[in-house]
Scaffold this active site. Sequence first.
Site, PDB file in Angstrom:
ATOM      1  N   THR A   1      23.745  15.570  25.710  1.00  0.00           N
ATOM      2  CA  THR A   1      24.727  15.984  26.713  1.00  0.00           C
ATOM      3  C   THR A   1      23.927  16.317  27.961  1.00  0.00           C
ATOM      4  O   THR A   1      22.736  16.531  27.879  1.00  0.00           O
ATOM      5  CB  THR A   1      25.419  17.290  26.242  1.00  0.00           C
ATOM      6  OG1 THR A   1      26.197  17.005  25.092  1.00  0.00           O
ATOM      7  CG2 THR A   1      26.301  17.925  27.289  1.00  0.00           C
TER       8      THR A   1
ATOM      9  N   ARG B   1      37.464  13.722  17.902  1.00  0.00           N
ATOM     10  CA  ARG B   1      36.702  14.986  17.805  1.00  0.00           C
ATOM     11  C   ARG B   1      36.254  15.421  19.203  1.00  0.00           C
ATOM     12  O   ARG B   1      35.742  14.631  19.991  1.00  0.00           O
ATOM     13  CB  ARG B   1      35.484  14.791  16.892  1.00  0.00           C
ATOM     14  CG  ARG B   1      34.554  16.010  16.801  1.00  0.00           C
ATOM     15  CD  ARG B   1      33.431  15.943  17.824  1.00  0.00           C
ATOM     16  NE  ARG B   1      32.457  17.026  17.680  1.00  0.00           N
ATOM     17  CZ  ARG B   1      31.497  17.297  18.569  1.00  0.00           C
ATOM     18  NH1 ARG B   1      31.417  16.581  19.678  1.00  0.00           N
ATOM     19  NH2 ARG B   1      30.651  18.266  18.368  1.00  0.00           N
ATOM     20  N   VAL B   2      36.436  16.689  19.491  1.00  0.00           N
ATOM     21  CA  VAL B   2      35.983  17.245  20.769  1.00  0.00           C
ATOM     22  C   VAL B   2      35.066  18.418  20.465  1.00  0.00           C
ATOM     23  O   VAL B   2      35.401  19.280  19.644  1.00  0.00           O
ATOM     24  CB  VAL B   2      37.184  17.699  21.624  1.00  0.00           C
ATOM     25  CG1 VAL B   2      36.712  18.417  22.874  1.00  0.00           C
ATOM     26  CG2 VAL B   2      38.046  16.503  21.991  1.00  0.00           C
ATOM     27  N   GLY B   3      33.920  18.447  21.118  1.00  0.00           N
ATOM     28  CA  GLY B   3      32.976  19.542  20.905  1.00  0.00           C
ATOM     29  C   GLY B   3      33.117  20.622  21.963  1.00  0.00           C
ATOM     30  O   GLY B   3      34.196  20.840  22.528  1.00  0.00           O
ATOM     31  N   ASP B   4      32.014  21.267  22.245  1.00  0.00           N
ATOM     32  CA  ASP B   4      32.019  22.392  23.182  1.00  0.00           C
ATOM     33  C   ASP B   4      32.024  21.963  24.644  1.00  0.00           C
ATOM     34  O   ASP B   4      32.472  22.708  25.522  1.00  0.00           O
ATOM     35  CB  ASP B   4      30.785  23.271  22.944  1.00  0.00           C
ATOM     36  CG  ASP B   4      29.490  22.470  23.120  1.00  0.00           C
ATOM     37  OD1 ASP B   4      29.460  21.275  22.728  1.00  0.00           O
ATOM     38  OD2 ASP B   4      28.503  23.023  23.634  1.00  0.00           O
TER      39      ASP B   4
ATOM     40  N   THR C   1      23.952  22.560  25.336  1.00  0.00           N
ATOM     41  CA  THR C   1      23.901  21.259  24.678  1.00  0.00           C
ATOM     42  C   THR C   1      23.567  21.518  23.213  1.00  0.00           C
ATOM     43  O   THR C   1      23.038  22.567  22.869  1.00  0.00           O
ATOM     44  CB  THR C   1      22.833  20.324  25.287  1.00  0.00           C
ATOM     45  OG1 THR C   1      21.534  20.896  25.107  1.00  0.00           O
ATOM     46  CG2 THR C   1      23.064  20.088  26.767  1.00  0.00           C
ATOM     47  N   GLY C   2      23.858  20.544  22.384  1.00  0.00           N
ATOM     48  CA  GLY C   2      23.562  20.697  20.960  1.00  0.00           C
ATOM     49  C   GLY C   2      24.833  20.775  20.132  1.00  0.00           C
ATOM     50  O   GLY C   2      25.900  20.350  20.592  1.00  0.00           O
TER      51      GLY C   2
ATOM     52  N   GLY D   1      28.036  21.305  19.011  1.00  0.00           N
ATOM     53  CA  GLY D   1      29.139  21.895  19.757  1.00  0.00           C
ATOM     54  C   GLY D   1      29.998  22.858  18.961  1.00  0.00           C
ATOM     55  O   GLY D   1      30.466  23.875  19.500  1.00  0.00           O
TER      56      GLY D   1
HETATM   57  N1  ASP Z   1      27.474  19.616  22.600  1.00  0.00           N
HETATM   58  C1  ASP Z   1      27.843  18.243  22.442  1.00  0.00           C
HETATM   59  C2  ASP Z   1      28.966  18.144  21.472  1.00  0.00           C
HETATM   60  O1  ASP Z   1      28.965  18.869  20.503  1.00  0.00           O
HETATM   61  C3  ASP Z   1      26.760  17.360  21.977  1.00  0.00           C
HETATM   62  C4  ASP Z   1      25.404  17.702  22.435  1.00  0.00           C
HETATM   63  O2  ASP Z   1      25.219  18.441  23.364  1.00  0.00           O
HETATM   64  O3  ASP Z   1      24.429  17.210  21.908  1.00  0.00           O
HETATM   65  O4  ASP Z   1      29.792  17.291  21.646  1.00  0.00           O
END
Ligand code: ASP
Length: 371
Positions: A215, A243-246, A266-267, A269
Amino acid sequence: MKTPLIDAHPDDPSEGLSRRELVAGAALATAGLAASRVARSAEPVVPPVAVASANGLEAVRRAVAAMEAGATAVEAAVEGVALVEDDPDDITVGYGGLPNAEGVVQLDACCMDGPTMRAGAVAALEGFRHPARVAYEVMRRTTRVMLVGDGAAAFARSLGYPEEELLTDKARKIWLYWRANISDGDDWLTQPGETDDPDVKAFIAKHGAVRPTGTINLCARDAAGNLGGTTTTSGLFFKIPGRVGDSPIIGAGLFVDNRVGAAGSTGRGESVIQIAGAHTIVELMRAGRSPEEACLGALERMVDATRVPYLLDGKGRPAFDVKFYAVDAAGRTGGAAMWSGAEYAVCRSGAAPALVDCAFLYKRDRDDASG
Ligand code: ASP
Protein backbone atom coordinates in the site's frame (compact mmCIF):
# COMPACT_ATOMS: atom_id res chain seq x y z
CA MET A 1 -22.60 31.11 -5.13
CA LYS A 2 -22.64 27.39 -4.38
CA THR A 3 -22.44 24.92 -7.22
CA PRO A 4 -25.08 22.19 -6.89
CA LEU A 5 -23.51 19.16 -5.28
CA ILE A 6 -23.68 15.52 -6.16
CA ASP A 7 -25.73 13.84 -3.44
CA ALA A 8 -26.08 17.05 -1.48
CA HIS A 9 -28.10 16.71 1.69
CA PRO A 10 -31.12 19.00 1.36
CA ASP A 11 -30.87 20.02 5.02
CA ASP A 12 -27.24 20.94 4.93
CA PRO A 13 -26.30 22.84 1.80
CA SER A 14 -23.58 24.68 3.70
CA GLU A 15 -21.31 21.66 3.42
CA GLY A 16 -20.75 22.39 -0.26
CA LEU A 17 -17.82 24.02 -1.94
CA SER A 18 -17.86 27.08 -4.11
CA ARG A 19 -17.55 26.95 -7.89
CA ARG A 20 -14.06 28.44 -7.58
CA GLU A 21 -12.97 25.53 -5.38
CA LEU A 22 -14.56 23.00 -7.69
CA VAL A 23 -12.90 24.45 -10.75
CA ALA A 24 -9.53 24.58 -8.99
CA GLY A 25 -9.93 20.96 -7.97
CA ALA A 26 -10.81 19.85 -11.49
CA ALA A 27 -7.32 20.88 -12.51
CA LEU A 28 -5.92 18.61 -9.79
CA ALA A 29 -7.91 15.71 -11.15
CA THR A 30 -6.86 16.05 -14.72
CA ALA A 31 -3.52 17.74 -14.94
CA GLY A 32 -1.92 17.53 -11.54
CA LEU A 33 -1.85 20.42 -9.16
CA ALA A 34 -2.28 23.93 -10.36
CA ALA A 35 1.05 25.52 -9.49
CA SER A 36 -0.60 28.91 -9.28
CA ARG A 37 -2.44 27.95 -6.08
CA VAL A 38 -0.12 29.64 -3.63
CA ALA A 39 -0.39 29.65 0.15
CA ARG A 40 -2.77 32.28 1.41
CA SER A 41 -0.64 35.33 2.21
CA ALA A 42 -2.05 35.78 5.72
CA GLU A 43 -0.86 32.32 6.72
CA PRO A 44 2.65 31.74 8.07
CA VAL A 45 4.92 29.88 5.66
CA VAL A 46 6.56 26.81 7.22
CA PRO A 47 8.79 24.31 5.46
CA PRO A 48 6.54 21.55 4.09
CA VAL A 49 7.23 17.97 5.09
CA ALA A 50 5.85 14.63 3.90
CA VAL A 51 6.16 11.13 5.36
CA ALA A 52 5.19 7.90 3.59
CA SER A 53 5.64 4.18 3.38
CA ALA A 54 8.98 3.11 1.87
CA ASN A 55 7.52 2.83 -1.63
CA GLY A 56 6.80 6.56 -1.43
CA LEU A 57 10.31 7.95 -1.82
CA GLU A 58 9.46 9.77 -5.04
CA ALA A 59 5.93 10.46 -3.85
CA VAL A 60 7.14 12.45 -0.83
CA ARG A 61 9.40 14.46 -3.13
CA ARG A 62 6.47 15.23 -5.39
CA ALA A 63 4.22 16.07 -2.46
CA VAL A 64 6.73 18.52 -1.02
CA ALA A 65 7.23 20.14 -4.44
CA ALA A 66 3.46 20.49 -4.75
CA MET A 67 3.21 22.12 -1.32
CA GLU A 68 6.06 24.47 -2.21
CA ALA A 69 3.98 25.46 -5.25
CA GLY A 70 1.02 26.25 -3.01
CA ALA A 71 -0.91 22.99 -2.74
CA THR A 72 -2.56 22.13 0.54
CA ALA A 73 -1.31 19.07 2.42
CA VAL A 74 -4.19 16.85 1.32
CA GLU A 75 -3.89 17.94 -2.31
CA ALA A 76 -0.15 17.31 -2.24
CA ALA A 77 -0.61 13.90 -0.65
CA VAL A 78 -3.08 12.82 -3.34
CA GLU A 79 -0.81 14.18 -6.05
CA GLY A 80 2.27 12.48 -4.59
CA VAL A 81 0.76 9.01 -4.45
CA ALA A 82 -0.51 9.32 -8.04
CA LEU A 83 3.07 8.55 -9.09
CA VAL A 84 2.86 5.18 -7.38
CA GLU A 85 -0.69 4.53 -8.59
CA ASP A 86 0.66 5.03 -12.13
CA ASP A 87 3.67 2.75 -11.66
CA PRO A 88 3.07 -0.71 -13.20
CA ASP A 89 6.05 -2.06 -11.26
CA ASP A 90 4.45 -1.35 -7.90
CA ILE A 91 2.15 -4.35 -7.66
CA THR A 92 0.49 -3.10 -4.49
CA VAL A 93 -1.20 0.09 -5.70
CA GLY A 94 -3.22 1.40 -8.63
CA TYR A 95 -2.41 0.37 -12.20
CA GLY A 96 -0.56 -2.97 -12.12
CA GLY A 97 -1.75 -3.79 -8.61
CA LEU A 98 -2.27 -7.48 -7.92
CA PRO A 99 -5.86 -8.58 -8.35
CA ASN A 100 -8.35 -10.33 -6.12
CA ALA A 101 -8.86 -14.11 -6.16
CA GLU A 102 -10.85 -13.84 -9.39
CA GLY A 103 -8.23 -11.80 -11.22
CA VAL A 104 -10.01 -8.46 -10.85
CA VAL A 105 -8.09 -5.41 -9.58
CA GLN A 106 -10.15 -3.76 -6.84
CA LEU A 107 -8.69 -0.59 -5.37
CA ASP A 108 -9.27 1.18 -2.04
CA ALA A 109 -8.26 4.69 -0.98
CA CYS A 110 -9.10 7.55 1.31
CA CYS A 111 -7.93 11.05 2.07
CA MET A 112 -8.46 13.49 4.92
CA ASP A 113 -8.00 17.23 5.32
CA GLY A 114 -6.73 18.35 8.72
CA PRO A 115 -8.15 21.89 8.94
CA THR A 116 -11.71 20.86 8.11
CA MET A 117 -11.51 17.18 9.12
CA ARG A 118 -13.38 16.38 5.94
CA ALA A 119 -12.65 13.01 4.41
CA GLY A 120 -13.34 11.01 1.27
CA ALA A 121 -12.97 7.34 0.49
CA VAL A 122 -13.62 4.70 -2.14
CA ALA A 123 -13.51 0.94 -1.75
CA ALA A 124 -13.56 -2.01 -4.14
CA LEU A 125 -13.27 0.43 -7.03
CA GLU A 126 -12.69 -1.26 -10.39
CA GLY A 127 -11.34 0.31 -13.57
CA PHE A 128 -9.87 3.59 -12.32
CA ARG A 129 -6.16 3.84 -11.62
CA HIS A 130 -6.24 6.81 -9.24
CA PRO A 131 -8.54 5.87 -6.37
CA ALA A 132 -6.96 8.53 -4.14
CA ARG A 133 -8.07 11.22 -6.62
CA VAL A 134 -11.56 9.74 -6.68
CA ALA A 135 -11.58 9.73 -2.86
CA TYR A 136 -10.54 13.38 -2.97
CA GLU A 137 -13.46 14.09 -5.28
CA VAL A 138 -15.84 12.36 -2.85
CA MET A 139 -14.51 14.67 -0.14
CA ARG A 140 -14.59 17.76 -2.32
CA ARG A 141 -17.82 17.32 -4.22
CA THR A 142 -20.16 15.55 -1.83
CA THR A 143 -21.41 15.69 1.72
CA ARG A 144 -20.55 11.97 2.08
CA VAL A 145 -17.39 10.16 3.06
CA MET A 146 -17.29 6.73 1.39
CA LEU A 147 -18.49 5.23 -1.90
CA VAL A 148 -17.97 1.57 -2.75
CA GLY A 149 -18.01 -0.80 -5.72
CA ASP A 150 -20.27 0.09 -8.63
CA GLY A 151 -21.36 3.32 -6.94
CA ALA A 152 -17.77 4.48 -6.63
CA ALA A 153 -17.10 3.56 -10.27
CA ALA A 154 -20.23 5.39 -11.46
CA PHE A 155 -19.10 8.45 -9.49
CA ALA A 156 -15.62 8.37 -11.07
CA ARG A 157 -17.17 7.86 -14.51
CA SER A 158 -19.51 10.80 -13.99
CA LEU A 159 -16.49 13.03 -13.45
CA GLY A 160 -14.84 11.89 -16.66
CA TYR A 161 -12.06 9.83 -15.16
CA PRO A 162 -10.83 7.40 -17.82
CA GLU A 163 -11.86 3.79 -17.32
CA GLU A 164 -9.31 1.11 -18.16
CA GLU A 165 -8.15 -2.44 -17.52
CA LEU A 166 -5.78 -2.23 -14.55
CA LEU A 167 -4.55 -5.82 -14.68
CA THR A 168 -1.12 -5.79 -16.35
CA ASP A 169 0.46 -8.84 -18.00
CA LYS A 170 2.89 -9.02 -15.11
CA ALA A 171 0.15 -9.01 -12.46
CA ARG A 172 -1.87 -11.56 -14.46
CA LYS A 173 1.11 -13.97 -14.64
CA ILE A 174 1.63 -13.72 -10.89
CA TRP A 175 -2.06 -14.24 -10.23
CA LEU A 176 -2.19 -17.28 -12.55
CA TYR A 177 0.84 -18.72 -10.75
CA TRP A 178 -0.90 -18.17 -7.39
CA ARG A 179 -4.14 -19.74 -8.64
CA ALA A 180 -2.38 -22.82 -9.97
CA ASN A 181 -0.36 -23.33 -6.81
CA ILE A 182 -2.75 -22.50 -4.01
CA SER A 183 -3.84 -26.11 -3.57
CA ASP A 184 -3.14 -29.59 -4.95
CA GLY A 185 -6.79 -30.46 -4.56
CA ASP A 186 -8.47 -27.94 -6.85
CA ASP A 187 -9.12 -27.82 -10.59
CA TRP A 188 -6.06 -25.83 -11.59
CA LEU A 189 -2.87 -27.45 -12.91
CA THR A 190 0.57 -25.93 -12.49
CA GLN A 191 2.20 -25.22 -15.82
CA PRO A 192 5.66 -26.44 -16.81
CA GLY A 193 8.17 -23.59 -16.87
CA GLU A 194 5.77 -21.28 -15.00
CA THR A 195 8.30 -20.46 -12.32
CA ASP A 196 10.98 -19.67 -14.94
CA ASP A 197 9.13 -16.51 -15.91
CA PRO A 198 11.21 -13.57 -14.62
CA ASP A 199 8.21 -11.75 -13.14
CA VAL A 200 6.96 -14.86 -11.34
CA LYS A 201 10.49 -15.68 -10.22
CA ALA A 202 10.98 -12.19 -8.79
CA PHE A 203 7.63 -12.41 -7.00
CA ILE A 204 8.54 -15.75 -5.40
CA ALA A 205 12.01 -14.51 -4.43
CA LYS A 206 10.55 -11.43 -2.78
CA HIS A 207 7.48 -12.85 -1.12
CA GLY A 208 8.16 -16.58 -0.81
CA ALA A 209 5.48 -18.39 1.09
CA VAL A 210 4.02 -15.37 2.90
CA ARG A 211 0.76 -13.73 1.83
CA PRO A 212 2.14 -10.42 0.65
CA THR A 213 0.54 -7.04 1.11
CA GLY A 214 1.42 -3.49 0.15
CA THR A 215 0.00 0.00 0.00
CA ILE A 216 1.13 3.61 0.05
CA ASN A 217 0.25 5.95 2.89
CA LEU A 218 1.40 9.58 2.67
CA CYS A 219 0.84 12.24 5.32
CA ALA A 220 1.92 15.85 4.90
CA ARG A 221 2.18 19.21 6.59
CA ASP A 222 1.95 22.14 4.23
CA ALA A 223 3.42 25.64 4.09
CA ALA A 224 0.52 27.01 6.12
CA GLY A 225 1.13 24.40 8.83
CA ASN A 226 -1.97 22.41 7.90
CA LEU A 227 -2.06 18.62 7.78
CA GLY A 228 -3.50 16.16 5.29
CA GLY A 229 -3.03 12.62 4.12
CA THR A 230 -4.03 9.77 1.89
CA THR A 231 -3.78 5.99 1.73
CA THR A 232 -4.20 4.02 -1.50
CA THR A 233 -3.89 0.32 -2.24
CA SER A 234 -4.88 -2.71 -4.28
CA GLY A 235 -5.23 -4.40 -0.90
CA LEU A 236 -4.37 -7.87 0.23
CA PHE A 237 -3.07 -9.86 -2.73
CA PHE A 238 -5.62 -12.35 -4.11
CA LYS A 239 -8.24 -11.23 -1.59
CA ILE A 240 -11.81 -12.49 -1.47
CA PRO A 241 -13.69 -10.34 -4.01
CA GLY A 242 -15.21 -7.41 -2.17
CA ARG A 243 -12.83 -7.65 0.77
CA VAL A 244 -11.90 -4.20 2.06
CA GLY A 245 -9.03 -3.62 4.45
CA ASP A 246 -7.97 -0.66 6.53
CA SER A 247 -6.69 1.59 3.75
CA PRO A 248 -9.95 3.38 2.83
CA ILE A 249 -11.30 3.46 6.38
CA ILE A 250 -10.96 6.78 8.16
CA GLY A 251 -9.55 6.11 11.62
CA ALA A 252 -7.91 2.86 10.53
CA GLY A 253 -5.68 3.36 7.48
CA LEU A 254 -5.62 7.15 7.89
CA PHE A 255 -6.57 9.82 10.38
CA VAL A 256 -5.79 13.52 10.44
CA ASP A 257 -6.51 16.15 13.08
CA ASN A 258 -4.92 19.52 12.45
CA ARG A 259 -4.54 20.20 16.16
CA VAL A 260 -2.50 17.05 16.73
CA GLY A 261 -1.13 15.20 13.73
CA ALA A 262 -1.70 12.80 10.88
CA ALA A 263 -1.10 9.05 10.76
CA GLY A 264 -1.55 6.10 8.45
CA SER A 265 -0.74 2.46 7.99
CA THR A 266 0.31 -0.34 5.70
CA GLY A 267 0.26 -4.06 6.33
CA ARG A 268 -2.38 -6.47 7.63
CA GLY A 269 -5.47 -4.31 7.36
CA GLU A 270 -7.82 -6.36 9.51
CA SER A 271 -5.47 -5.94 12.47
CA VAL A 272 -5.29 -2.19 11.89
CA ILE A 273 -9.09 -1.95 11.76
CA GLN A 274 -9.41 -3.87 15.03
CA ILE A 275 -7.48 -1.22 16.96
CA ALA A 276 -8.58 1.81 14.88
CA GLY A 277 -4.87 2.20 14.15
CA ALA A 278 -4.42 5.68 12.70
CA HIS A 279 -6.92 7.21 15.14
CA THR A 280 -5.14 5.52 18.02
CA ILE A 281 -1.83 7.04 16.92
CA VAL A 282 -3.32 10.53 16.72
CA GLU A 283 -4.86 10.11 20.17
CA LEU A 284 -1.50 8.97 21.59
CA MET A 285 0.13 12.04 20.05
CA ARG A 286 -2.61 14.17 21.60
CA ALA A 287 -1.65 12.66 24.94
CA GLY A 288 1.92 13.88 24.44
CA ARG A 289 3.76 11.10 22.64
CA SER A 290 6.11 11.78 19.74
CA PRO A 291 5.06 10.39 16.34
CA GLU A 292 7.41 7.42 16.72
CA GLU A 293 6.30 6.68 20.29
CA ALA A 294 2.67 6.92 19.22
CA CYS A 295 3.23 4.46 16.35
CA LEU A 296 4.90 2.03 18.77
CA GLY A 297 2.07 2.51 21.26
CA ALA A 298 -0.50 1.55 18.63
CA LEU A 299 1.53 -1.53 17.75
CA GLU A 300 1.56 -2.54 21.42
CA ARG A 301 -2.23 -2.33 21.43
CA MET A 302 -2.27 -4.50 18.33
CA VAL A 303 -0.17 -7.13 20.06
CA ASP A 304 -2.65 -7.12 22.94
CA ALA A 305 -5.56 -7.40 20.50
CA THR A 306 -4.03 -10.29 18.55
CA ARG A 307 -5.46 -13.27 20.39
CA VAL A 308 -6.47 -15.87 17.83
CA PRO A 309 -3.97 -18.70 17.29
CA TYR A 310 -3.88 -18.43 13.50
CA LEU A 311 -2.36 -14.94 13.82
CA LEU A 312 0.38 -15.91 16.28
CA ASP A 313 3.79 -17.42 15.65
CA GLY A 314 5.39 -20.19 17.72
CA LYS A 315 6.45 -17.63 20.33
CA GLY A 316 3.01 -16.02 20.64
CA ARG A 317 3.93 -12.94 18.61
CA PRO A 318 1.87 -11.53 15.71
CA ALA A 319 2.72 -13.59 12.63
CA PHE A 320 2.21 -10.63 10.31
CA ASP A 321 3.57 -7.16 9.80
CA VAL A 322 1.99 -3.74 10.16
CA LYS A 323 3.75 -0.40 9.71
CA PHE A 324 2.57 2.94 10.99
CA TYR A 325 3.67 6.43 9.86
CA ALA A 326 2.95 9.78 11.45
CA VAL A 327 3.65 13.49 11.38
CA ASP A 328 2.62 15.80 14.19
CA ALA A 329 1.38 19.37 14.12
CA ALA A 330 4.93 20.61 14.75
CA GLY A 331 6.21 18.72 11.70
CA ARG A 332 8.02 15.93 13.59
CA THR A 333 7.83 12.59 11.76
CA GLY A 334 8.03 8.96 12.85
CA GLY A 335 7.43 5.41 11.73
CA ALA A 336 7.28 2.04 13.44
CA ALA A 337 6.71 -1.55 12.39
CA MET A 338 5.79 -4.72 14.20
CA TRP A 339 8.94 -6.37 12.86
CA SER A 340 12.46 -5.04 12.35
CA GLY A 341 13.86 -4.25 8.92
CA ALA A 342 11.24 -1.77 7.71
CA GLU A 343 11.83 1.76 6.47
CA TYR A 344 9.72 4.80 5.75
CA ALA A 345 10.20 7.76 3.43
CA VAL A 346 10.54 11.37 4.56
CA CYS A 347 11.05 14.58 2.61
CA ARG A 348 11.47 18.06 4.01
CA SER A 349 11.46 21.19 1.92
CA GLY A 350 15.00 21.98 0.79
CA ALA A 351 16.32 18.44 1.34
CA ALA A 352 16.34 15.25 -0.71
CA PRO A 353 13.87 12.53 0.23
CA ALA A 354 15.35 9.79 2.39
CA LEU A 355 14.50 6.37 3.72
CA VAL A 356 14.63 6.12 7.50
CA ASP A 357 14.60 2.98 9.67
CA CYS A 358 11.28 2.27 11.35
CA ALA A 359 11.30 1.67 15.09
CA PHE A 360 10.00 -1.84 15.80
CA LEU A 361 8.62 -4.10 18.50
CA TYR A 362 10.19 -7.41 17.48
CA LYS A 363 13.56 -8.19 15.97
CA ARG A 364 13.14 -10.54 13.05
CA ASP A 365 15.16 -13.76 13.36
CA ARG A 366 16.21 -15.71 10.31
CA ASP A 367 13.49 -18.28 11.00
CA ASP A 368 10.62 -15.84 11.42
CA ALA A 369 8.05 -16.36 8.70
CA SER A 370 6.14 -13.18 9.50
CA GLY A 371 5.41 -11.14 6.41
N1 ASP B 1 -3.38 -2.50 4.47
C1 ASP B 1 -3.69 -3.04 3.19
C2 ASP B 1 -4.91 -3.89 3.30
O1 ASP B 1 -5.06 -4.58 4.28
C3 ASP B 1 -2.62 -3.86 2.59
C4 ASP B 1 -1.24 -3.44 2.89
O2 ASP B 1 -1.00 -2.35 3.32
O3 ASP B 1 -0.31 -4.18 2.66
O4 ASP B 1 -5.67 -3.92 2.36
